[in-house]
Scaffold this active site. Structure first.
Site, PDB file in Angstrom:
ATOM      1  N   GLU A  22       1.058  -1.157   0.124  1.00 38.19           N
ATOM      2  CA  GLU A  22       0.075   0.192  -0.173  1.00 38.19           C
ATOM      3  C   GLU A  22       0.863   1.210  -0.278  1.00 38.19           C
ATOM      4  OE1 GLU A  22      -2.245   2.631   0.615  1.00 38.19           O
ATOM      5  OE2 GLU A  22      -1.771   3.126   2.153  1.00 38.19           O
ATOM      6  N   CYS A  27      -1.958   8.913   2.596  1.00 32.92           N
ATOM      7  CA  CYS A  27      -1.810   8.245   1.068  1.00 32.92           C
ATOM      8  C   CYS A  27      -2.554   8.747   0.307  1.00 32.92           C
ATOM      9  CB  CYS A  27      -1.134   7.127   1.538  1.00 32.92           C
ATOM     10  SG  CYS A  27      -2.986   6.138   1.915  1.00 32.92           S
TER      11      CYS A  27
END
Length: 485
Positions: free
Chosen positions: A252, A286
């Site tokens: 990720e 993110c």
């Protein structure tokens, strides 16, 4: 009674209880003040090897434990996270610079991750497969063994526990390497919660460390799966190393997510959503909205209102003041953010708001007159920066949104939700939010990005089954069949 005692883990790692690390120790620094919150042990390759071997030994009994036993540990862990919510929130605030609302949200998600993991333990173990022979053919899910988890500094409580909890619930052991800057909320707090919840010794090891510890974790023969959350550059290196050792790796990674504002959107609501998407947690998420793509008919009004929002947001120490933004994690991150802003202005963009800092506190920044080749647009800033780019047609909006190496989250704001959904179908991304901003997280939802944002949905809900189990084919016959030789 507190869950954590800083004196207890002073200079320690968690591996078979609190223990001295072989790699020395470093201070845990509060970014808002520079004060030392304590010291953490620094794991080295020897610490990782010992922990992985101990985890593999402990995992064998855990894999055969009743699903009720495993689920019970995770349910109690979730309750303990809720019981100690204030303490955990304070650690998140002081260690990461998060504002109180985000820190509280992190605790809520962490509790939910534990509860959802508990439910995984009682999921069906597999399925009955069709077969053309007189036998029973089965697919059975098996624990992988030892899972290595590498988590970052930005929202460490969530980004650690979302791998730790499901991996444990499915019968695995875990070696967790949190970022050295956030070892408490990224690891020690989780170890304390699970120990109090009754997790047997040896199943969770928390080893804050640097690159050498990460390399040792990825290459250790006992560790079969790596779950990594962090930058794309580091993720690529982790994947290459894991590939050489034939290990499954879940990545990720970074993002440069777009908010697309169509001409029929409610501009006041869109500006509020855009400000939240770009400035929450100082942009150190993110999923942060790194690109604001706004229809040319409303771009000027949107930019002006977004700049006014930015100028009105208070910035400071979230542990002592009611601020909207806290500090960036360290000087290196601050200087990177400022360099991207100043180089974009030097390239011809206009600074509509922000662009300055005091200490580690960076003002929320809005840039107009931006083109796609400018640094603050083309790169992941990981700071509170909102570049605005106008578009004329939906085709141009699609080209801009899709013209990034990243593909994590996407927001489309419009007065017609079906129009937004149709537009989203044309843009590669792992997550889409129609009429909401880009930063969202729920334990029940699959989470992950495409392209250079990662290897797809690897966390949340049923995705955890694929992440942390192996599939085994089993057949059974009543009698041994005859063969021609």
């Amino acid at each position: 009674m507190n869950l954590l005692n800083a004196k207890e883990f002073e200079g320690q790692i968690y591996s078979g209880g609190w223990t001295e690390s072989r790699g020395g120790h470093v201070p845990i620094t509060e970014p808002a003040t520079g004060a030392e919150l304590g010291r953490t042990g620094t794991a080295n390759a020897e610490d990782v090897a010992a922990a992985a071997e101990a985890a593999a030994a402990a995992q064998r009994d855990w894999a055969t434990a009743s699903f009720e036993d495993r689920a019970g540990v995770l349910r109690r862990a979730g309750a303990l996270v809720e019981q100690h919510a204030d303490e955990l929130r304070d650690w998140v605030i002081r260690e990461t610079g998060a504002v109180a609302g985000l820190a509280g949200f992190a605790g809520g998600v962490a509790a939910q991750e534990c509860y959802e993991a508990a439910a995984l333990a009682s999921r069906p173990l597999g399925e009955i497969l069709p077969t053309n022979q007189p036998r029973l053919s089965l697919l059975r899910r098996m624990p992988v063994g030892v899972v290595g988890v590498i988590s970052p500094f930005n929202v460490p409580l969530i980004l650690s526990i979302r791998s730790v909890a499901p991996a444990l619930a499915l019968g695995n052991a875990v070696v967790l390497k949190p970022d050295l800057r956030t070892p408490v909320s990224g690891g020690f707090a989780i170890a304390a919660v699970l120990a109090e919840a009754g997790l047997p010794d040896g199943l969770l090891h928390v080893l804050p460390g640097g690159a050498d510890a990460g390399t040792a974790l990825v290459t250790d023969r006992h560790v079969r799966v790596i779950s990594f959350t962090g930058s794309t550059a580091t993720g690529r290196a982790v994947a290459e190393l894991a590939g050489r050792h034939l290990k499954r790796v879940h990545l990720e990674l970074g993002g440069n997510s777009a908010i697309v504002v169509l001409d029929d959107a409610d501009i006041d609501a869109a500006v509020s959503a855009g400000a939240w998407g770009s400035f929450l947690h100082q942009g150190q998420i993110c999923m942060t909205a790194g690109r604001h793509l706004v229809h040319e008919a409303v771009a000027a009004d949107y930019t002006e209102a977004l700049a006014a929002h930015a100028d009105a947001l208070p910035v400071g120490n979230p542990a002592t003041d009611p601020v909207a933004l806290g500090p960036l994690i360290d000087e290196g991150q601050r200087d990177k953010v400022h360099a991207l802003v100043t180089s974009t202005v030097d390239a011809g963009a206009r600074l509509a708001a922000g662009g300055r800092y005091e200490g580690l506190c960076y003002r929320p920044t809005v840039l107009s007159g931006v083109t796609p080749d400018m640094p603050a647009y083309a790169q992941e800033v990981f700071g509170p920066v909102a570049p605005v780019v106008p578009f004329a047609t939906e085709d141009e909006a699609v080209a801009l949104a899709a013209g990034s190496e990243y593909g994590l989250s996407l927001s489309i704001l419009t007065g017609n939700a079906m129009r937004g959904l149709a537009l989203a179908e044309r843009i590669p991304t792992g997550i889409v939010h129609i009429n909401d901003q880009t930063v969202n997280d729920e334990a029940v939802a699959p989470f992950g990005g495409v392209l250079e944002s990662g290897t797809g949905a690897r966390f949340g809900g049923a995705a955890n089954l694929d992440a942390f189990t192996d599939q085994r084919w089993i057949t059974m016959r009543g009698d041994i069949p005859p063969y021609p030789f």
